[in-house]
Design an enzyme around this catalytic site. Structure first.
Site, short mmCIF file in Angstrom:
data_model
loop_
_atom_site.label_atom_id
_atom_site.label_comp_id
_atom_site.label_asym_id
_atom_site.label_seq_id
_atom_site.Cartn_x
_atom_site.Cartn_y
_atom_site.Cartn_z
N GLU A 168 -0.68 -1.07 -0.15
CA GLU A 168 -0.57 -2.52 -0.32
C GLU A 168 -1.35 -2.97 -1.55
O GLU A 168 -2.50 -2.57 -1.75
CB GLU A 168 -1.11 -3.21 0.94
CG GLU A 168 -1.13 -4.72 0.87
CD GLU A 168 -1.84 -5.34 2.06
OE1 GLU A 168 -1.69 -6.56 2.26
OE2 GLU A 168 -2.55 -4.61 2.79
N LYS A 225 6.75 -9.19 2.85
CA LYS A 225 6.04 -9.24 4.13
C LYS A 225 6.46 -10.47 4.92
O LYS A 225 6.46 -11.59 4.41
CB LYS A 225 4.53 -9.24 3.89
CG LYS A 225 3.71 -9.13 5.15
CD LYS A 225 2.22 -9.06 4.84
CE LYS A 225 1.41 -8.88 6.11
NZ LYS A 225 -0.04 -8.86 5.83
N CYS A 270 0.50 -3.90 6.05
CA CYS A 270 -0.78 -4.17 6.71
C CYS A 270 -0.59 -4.31 8.22
O CYS A 270 -0.07 -3.41 8.87
CB CYS A 270 -1.43 -5.41 6.10
SG CYS A 270 -3.16 -5.63 6.57
#
Length: 533
Positions: free
Chosen positions: A297, A357, A407
């Site tokens: 990330e 995301k 994440c």
């Protein structure tokens, strides 16, 4: 919550947190301890059952949950104080306030379940499991949800065989029901209430005890033999089949978090290291016929248009000349269209793949209403990111369908399962890119590893994790760690992963209806349990 019950429940809450991944050095450091999680739930079940009033049950549940959650994600203190510059007392208070707020779900559950304090073992087991499930689901869903620390993660090994059927919430329900049933059987009032004047147990009580004993024999031993569930899962017929092997290289940059976004320090270090490592990984993978390189990330913490054009041209040209593919975490967007925390993918002669995301982190990637004053107190590169859609298509390459998540998105199994609604297009490999450097060298790394392992078990898909500081790891479709880099080191993890095709029962029902079948079942149990015996 006065007296001895206060201390017992606070201690049980801390034990419940430690069971998710043992935080102290030793032979079991970082490992889940299912027996400890189960004992902690026994204390909670007994505390609720013995509470003198509904209000006392509420306070007992709240004390347990606040201690459990604060001890689970205490490492948020590091991100706010060490990297955010928030004063230590305020950072500690913020962690405690979050734990206390999220603990209200468990407190409400405890107050509700007090109604069945005189129930026999079967009824108490069922209502306690149902109430626990509803509280866990509410905490993981409402106000965007924060399900970190769900009880089922301590059972990733012990109940591995159950994961493809019921998922993490169902696994937690099984453990909670077992704990409550045994408490009602051994410590409750059933023995005194169900005896004849001569002191002998009536037939119904004996039947309940025998049935509870069967349940304990069926579900209990794996709690004390943590690898028992894995042993069973390995021997049960698999719901999925191999879909081909793929060489992979996972990168772990270990860029210091306090330098990561600094233009003159961390940014040039990241550009140089990841360019060099990707070039070397491509050469080695091409020699094996081609493979996949994954960087974590925000590995490159710059927008493409803000990079040196020469660097960007070298990056794209190197991939165009390769037989391999690359997935890279970086921000995308512009001032006009908004920014996203994204994963970009490239392969020769292909347009850039993009995953944005979907499930954003409160305060880290968007600011909740009325909380901008709190964000202003910290010096962290926060921002209001744009949310990507749910169920984005996978990155198709070399016969594999590769589905990224970013994440803590792998906390939400029902959201990952959306991509499995259509079996013919379901992902064959899952990829998580993360940066846990915000939380230092803490148990957060171990907790996140187990979260990814459970997603692999639920969906029977391998999970590749490329992170900045750890855990960079290859997990197979049965949740077993195949290879892992040492944490807080800079390196490249090379392995071969086997893609999988086919659907587990969990993928089928969660992909269509989310967690609602489990929630509906829990509600039916509570409604049915209100009826007289």
């Amino acid at each position: 919550m006065p007296g001895r019950w206060a201390w017992a429940l606070l201690a049980a809450g801390v034990a419940h947190a430690a069971a998710l991944a043992w935080p102290l050095p030793g032979p079991v450091a970082g490992q889940p301890l299912p027996w400890l999680q189960w004992l902690a739930l026994c204390v909670l079940a007994a505390g609720v059952r013995r509470a003198p009033s509904r209000a006392a049950a509420f306070w007992r549940g709240w004390g347990f949950a606040t201690a459990w959650l604060a001890a689970t994600f205490w490492w948020l203190f590091i991100s706010m104080h060490v990297y955010g510059g928030l004063a230590a007392p305020l950072a500690a208070l913020a962690v405690l306030a979050l734990a206390a707020f999220l603990g209200l779900y468990t407190a409400g559950m405890a107050a509700l379940l007090w109604r069945w304090r005189r129930s026999g073992p079967w009824r108490y087991a069922l209502v306690f499991a149902a109430g626990w499930t509803l509280a866990e689901w509410a905490r993981g869903t409402w106000l965007t949800g924060f399900p970190w620390g769900a009880a089922g993660y301590a059972l990733v090994d012990a109940y591995a065989a159950w994961a493809p059927w019921v998922g993490v919430y169902g696994m937690g329900a099984l453990s909670a029901g077992l704990a409550a049933g045994l408490v009602a059987w051994g410590l409750g009032r059933l023995g005194r209430e169900a005896t004849s004047p001569q002191g002998r147990l009536v037939g119904a009580a004996w039947g309940a005890r025998i049935a509870a004993g069967v349940v304990v024999l069926a579900l209990g031993p794996v709690l004390w033999w943590p690898s028992g569930g894995v042993w069973l899962a390995e021997r049960l017929p698999a719901w999925t089949a191999p879909a081909g092997d793929m060489p992979v290289a996972l990168l772990q940059g270990n860029i210091p978090q306090d330098e990561k976004f600094t233009p003159g320090v961390g940014v040039p270090l990241a550009l140089d290291w990841y360019e060099t490592q990707v070039a070397e990984a491509l050469r080695q993978l091409d020699a094996r016929g081609g493979g996949l390189v994954v960087a974590p990330e925000t590995a490159i913490p710059l927008l493409p248009q803000d990079m040196d054009p020469a660097w960007w041209a070298r990056w794209l040209a190197r991939i165009a000349d390769s037989r391999s593919a690359v997935l890279l975490g970086l921000p995308l967007g512009s001032w006009t269209e908004g920014y996203t925390n994204s994963v970009a993918g490239w392969a020769a002669s292909r347009e850039m793949y993009r995953y944005d995301k979907h499930h954003l982190v409160p305060f880290g990637e968007f600011v909740p209403p009325l909380f901008r004053w709190f964000v202003a107190m910290m010096d962290i590169p926060l921002g209001d990111f744009r949310r990507g859609p749910l169920g984005q298509p996978p990155f198709e390459w070399n016969g594999q369908r590769i589905a990224p998540n970013v994440c803590y998105e792998d906390l939400f199994g029902e959201e990952l399962a959306v991509a499995f609604h259509d079996a013919s297009g379901a992902p064959t490999v899952l990829v998580n890119v993360s940066n846990i450097a915000w939380f230092g060298d803490t148990v957060a790394i171990d907790q996140h590893r187990h979260i990814s392992r459970l997603r692999a078990l639920e969906l029977q898909r391998p999970m590749l994790r490329a992170t900045n500081t750890g855990a960079t790891v290859v997990i197979d479709h049965l949740g077993r760690v195949q290879a892992e880099l040492p944490r807080l080191t800079r390196g490249r993890l090379e392995a071969t992963v086997q893609g999988r095709q086919g659907l587990t029962p969990y993928a089928r029902w969660a992909g269509r209806w989310g967690q609602w079948p489990l929630v509906g079942l829990a509600l039916l149990v509570l409604v049915g349990a209100r009826r007289p015996r």
